[in-house]
Design a protein around this motif. Sequence first.
Motif, PDB file in Angstrom:
ATOM      1  N   GLY A 142       0.725  -1.269   0.184  1.00 15.36           N
ATOM      2  CA  GLY A 142      -0.063   0.011   0.120  1.00 15.36           C
ATOM      3  C   GLY A 142       0.958   1.174   0.085  1.00 15.36           C
ATOM      4  N   THR A 143       0.245   2.427   0.087  1.00 20.90           N
ATOM      5  CA  THR A 143       1.005   3.713   0.018  1.00 20.90           C
ATOM      6  C   THR A 143       0.149   4.685   0.805  1.00 20.90           C
ATOM      7  OG1 THR A 143       1.837   5.257  -1.578  1.00 20.90           O
ATOM      8  CG2 THR A 143       0.039   4.168  -2.152  1.00 20.90           C
ATOM      9  N   THR A 144       1.172   5.740   1.271  1.00 22.21           N
ATOM     10  CA  THR A 144       0.464   6.763   1.806  1.00 22.21           C
ATOM     11  C   THR A 144       0.819   8.301   0.908  1.00 22.21           C
ATOM     12  OG1 THR A 144       2.618   7.337   2.986  1.00 22.21           O
ATOM     13  CG2 THR A 144       1.109   6.031   4.327  1.00 22.21           C
ATOM     14  N   CYS A 145       0.899   7.881  -0.313  1.00 19.85           N
ATOM     15  CA  CYS A 145       1.123   8.999  -1.289  1.00 19.85           C
ATOM     16  C   CYS A 145      -0.367   9.167  -1.718  1.00 19.85           C
ATOM     17  CB  CYS A 145       2.125   8.531  -2.385  1.00 19.85           C
ATOM     18  SG  CYS A 145       3.619   8.248  -1.959  1.00 19.85           S
ATOM     19  N   LYS A 146      -0.468  10.491  -2.161  1.00 21.53           N
ATOM     20  CA  LYS A 146      -1.634  10.900  -2.542  1.00 21.53           C
ATOM     21  C   LYS A 146      -2.251  10.037  -3.789  1.00 21.53           C
ATOM     22  CE  LYS A 146      -2.515  15.674  -0.632  1.00 21.53           C
ATOM     23  NZ  LYS A 146      -2.468  16.763  -1.035  1.00 21.53           N
ATOM     24  N   ALA A 147      -1.480  10.027  -4.642  1.00 17.93           N
ATOM     25  CA  ALA A 147      -1.667   9.013  -5.896  1.00 17.93           C
ATOM     26  C   ALA A 147      -1.457   7.594  -5.607  1.00 17.93           C
ATOM     27  CB  ALA A 147      -0.450   9.339  -7.041  1.00 17.93           C
ATOM     28  N   PRO A 148      -2.390   6.702  -5.675  1.00 16.06           N
ATOM     29  CA  PRO A 148      -2.270   5.400  -5.305  1.00 16.06           C
ATOM     30  C   PRO A 148      -1.356   4.637  -6.186  1.00 16.06           C
ATOM     31  CG  PRO A 148      -4.707   6.043  -5.455  1.00 16.06           C
ATOM     32  CD  PRO A 148      -3.752   7.227  -5.919  1.00 16.06           C
ATOM     33  N   GLY A 149      -1.025   5.219  -7.488  1.00 13.40           N
ATOM     34  CA  GLY A 149       0.194   4.643  -8.226  1.00 13.40           C
ATOM     35  C   GLY A 149       1.227   4.756  -7.945  1.00 13.40           C
ATOM     36  N   ASP A 150       1.675   5.578  -6.845  1.00 15.47           N
ATOM     37  CA  ASP A 150       2.980   5.786  -6.338  1.00 15.47           C
ATOM     38  C   ASP A 150       3.203   4.856  -5.085  1.00 15.47           C
ATOM     39  OD1 ASP A 150       5.511   6.306  -5.862  1.00 15.47           O
ATOM     40  OD2 ASP A 150       5.065   8.565  -5.111  1.00 15.47           O
ATOM     41  N   ARG A 151       3.929   3.842  -5.341  1.00  7.45           N
ATOM     42  CA  ARG A 151       3.908   2.673  -4.108  1.00  7.45           C
ATOM     43  C   ARG A 151       5.651   2.824  -3.914  1.00  7.45           C
ATOM     44  NH1 ARG A 151      -0.110   0.482  -7.284  1.00  7.45           N
ATOM     45  NH2 ARG A 151       1.277  -0.568  -8.543  1.00  7.45           N
ATOM     46  N   SER A 152       6.223   3.773  -4.401  1.00  7.08           N
ATOM     47  CA  SER A 152       7.637   3.810  -4.213  1.00  7.08           C
ATOM     48  C   SER A 152       7.973   3.962  -2.632  1.00  7.08           C
ATOM     49  CB  SER A 152       8.482   5.073  -4.985  1.00  7.08           C
ATOM     50  OG  SER A 152       8.087   5.022  -6.215  1.00  7.08           O
ATOM     51  N   GLY A 153       9.213   3.563  -2.241  1.00  2.50           N
ATOM     52  CA  GLY A 153       9.818   3.638  -0.962  1.00  2.50           C
ATOM     53  C   GLY A 153      10.688   5.053  -1.008  1.00  2.50           C
ATOM     54  N   TYR A 154      10.465   5.968  -0.002  1.00  5.65           N
ATOM     55  CA  TYR A 154      11.387   6.979   0.348  1.00  5.65           C
ATOM     56  C   TYR A 154      11.593   6.864   1.704  1.00  5.65           C
ATOM     57  CZ  TYR A 154       8.320   8.818  -3.774  1.00  5.65           C
ATOM     58  OH  TYR A 154       7.748   8.893  -4.871  1.00  5.65           O
ATOM     59  N   TRP A 155      12.836   7.142   1.891  1.00  4.92           N
ATOM     60  CA  TRP A 155      13.221   7.295   3.504  1.00  4.92           C
ATOM     61  C   TRP A 155      14.444   8.126   3.701  1.00  4.92           C
ATOM     62  CZ3 TRP A 155      13.496   2.741   0.452  1.00  4.92           C
ATOM     63  CH2 TRP A 155      14.818   2.167   0.199  1.00  4.92           C
ATOM     64  N   MET A 156      14.681   8.637   5.007  1.00  9.54           N
ATOM     65  CA  MET A 156      15.827   9.209   5.337  1.00  9.54           C
ATOM     66  C   MET A 156      16.129   8.915   6.852  1.00  9.54           C
ATOM     67  SD  MET A 156      13.379  12.922   5.707  1.00  9.54           S
ATOM     68  CE  MET A 156      11.694  12.553   6.621  1.00  9.54           C
ATOM     69  N   PRO A 157      17.296   9.607   7.364  1.00 12.55           N
ATOM     70  CA  PRO A 157      17.465   9.242   8.758  1.00 12.55           C
ATOM     71  C   PRO A 157      16.523   9.799   9.966  1.00 12.55           C
ATOM     72  CG  PRO A 157      19.001  10.807   8.057  1.00 12.55           C
ATOM     73  CD  PRO A 157      18.455  10.341   6.690  1.00 12.55           C
ATOM     74  N   THR A 158      16.365   9.085  10.695  1.00 18.15           N
ATOM     75  CA  THR A 158      15.270   9.680  11.622  1.00 18.15           C
ATOM     76  C   THR A 158      15.780  10.801  12.283  1.00 18.15           C
ATOM     77  OG1 THR A 158      14.064   7.652  12.089  1.00 18.15           O
ATOM     78  CG2 THR A 158      13.834   9.003  13.801  1.00 18.15           C
ATOM     79  N   LEU A 159      14.940  11.677  12.734  1.00 15.20           N
ATOM     80  CA  LEU A 159      15.499  12.706  13.310  1.00 15.20           C
ATOM     81  C   LEU A 159      14.994  12.836  14.854  1.00 15.20           C
ATOM     82  CD1 LEU A 159      15.547  16.837  12.496  1.00 15.20           C
ATOM     83  CD2 LEU A 159      14.181  16.146  14.430  1.00 15.20           C
ATOM     84  N   PHE A 160      15.825  13.020  15.939  1.00 19.18           N
ATOM     85  CA  PHE A 160      15.688  13.045  17.187  1.00 19.18           C
ATOM     86  C   PHE A 160      15.694  14.380  18.021  1.00 19.18           C
ATOM     87  CE2 PHE A 160      16.854   8.571  16.171  1.00 19.18           C
ATOM     88  CZ  PHE A 160      15.973   7.901  16.925  1.00 19.18           C
ATOM     89  N   ASP A 161      15.072  14.778  18.853  1.00 20.10           N
ATOM     90  CA  ASP A 161      15.160  15.704  19.949  1.00 20.10           C
ATOM     91  C   ASP A 161      15.343  15.077  21.173  1.00 20.10           C
ATOM     92  OD1 ASP A 161      15.339  17.949  21.499  1.00 20.10           O
ATOM     93  OD2 ASP A 161      13.029  18.513  21.120  1.00 20.10           O
ATOM     94  N   GLY A 162      16.867  14.869  21.569  1.00 20.30           N
ATOM     95  CA  GLY A 162      17.095  14.257  22.745  1.00 20.30           C
ATOM     96  C   GLY A 162      16.858  12.516  22.182  1.00 20.30           C
TER      97      GLY A 162
END
Length: 364
Positions: A142-162
């Motif tokens: 599934g996808t959380t992108c607005k376009a259901p046709g975009d099932r790509s994976g996007y990721w980045m390092p998690t940001l922490f506050d403490g």
Amino acid sequence: MPRRSKILSGTLITGALLLTSLGLGGVALSAGVPAPGAGAAAAFASVHSGHTMAVSTTSSPEDPDGDGYIPANPPVTGVTPSTQDPPHRYFHEFQANCSVTHTAPDDPIVYPRQPGRSHDHTFMGNTTTNANSTTASLDAGGTTCKAPGDRSGYWMPTLFDGDRPVLPVGPQTIYYKTGVTDYTSVRPFPRGLRFVVGDPAQSADAFRHHPGFVEGWECGDSYFNTEFPATCPDRADVQVNIRFQAPSCWDGKYLDTPDHKSHMAYPVVRPGTNDNVCPADHPVALPMIEFKMAFPVNGDMSRVRLASGPGHSFHYDFFNAWDDATLRALVGHCVVGGLQCDARGYDQTHPEAGAALDQNYRLP
């Protein structure tokens, strides 16, 4: 197609030295927040093209021999970088608006089939992305992108506050633009293309002068920061932001390479002109992705860090799993068509052009 030899040379760094160099030594993460695993040190075990990056040597369904090269099938051949100069258009872009799905110490590009080996990542788009993800598994997700046709994976390092993870709220802006002057030469991503943008081991100077650097970390009236600002205005409407662009020229041969970068390149300026063109060894013009991320943190920023280290360690990953017809429609209508489109492929300043997708963000 013959494969190149594996790249395995490099200098090993101990886990303790690595964590110290990333500003993570002695940091106690709260329960439920994954700490950088043993693989964090291995991420810097090979030096390639002046950058320190993991070399994948684990086999996967898409790379059975584990050499890190995934050939395109079919490859794109017979292409030369376009030097055409089409009619000027200020915009040639559309947006993929995708929300955060989950966090995990996984990276299916750098550490395929090795769950827990990466530093923590914040994932957007495909809801199933994990260490075992393949093109086929993402296509079935599934996808959380607005376009259901975009099932790509996007990721980045998690940001922490403490010890507290700070996750972007709501759909984030991922631009698909042209990186070359001849925007009419841009073609859709090949299915299964994947790459890493930036380098977690880059220096602050390398980050500032990276070809993908746009505005660095910013908040309020503070811009072009390589590190997180010491403070940000403590107001509900202020978040810390970053914009960073990906390479957009492809070699036409590989969907991935051992360093997860060398099959892609940034455009170059054609001598004697101001035109951006793809280099001869990466002649295929693809959409230029630009992350525009907003993190809901402000006030005192002294405890803000990334899972990969300080602010200048920012990087991100992309694994293409678009529906081919949907991506082709958006690229053709918005990028090649010289429009400034939203996630439907609609430019409100040119309503006469219509939209690429319907009200449900699907092909009509």
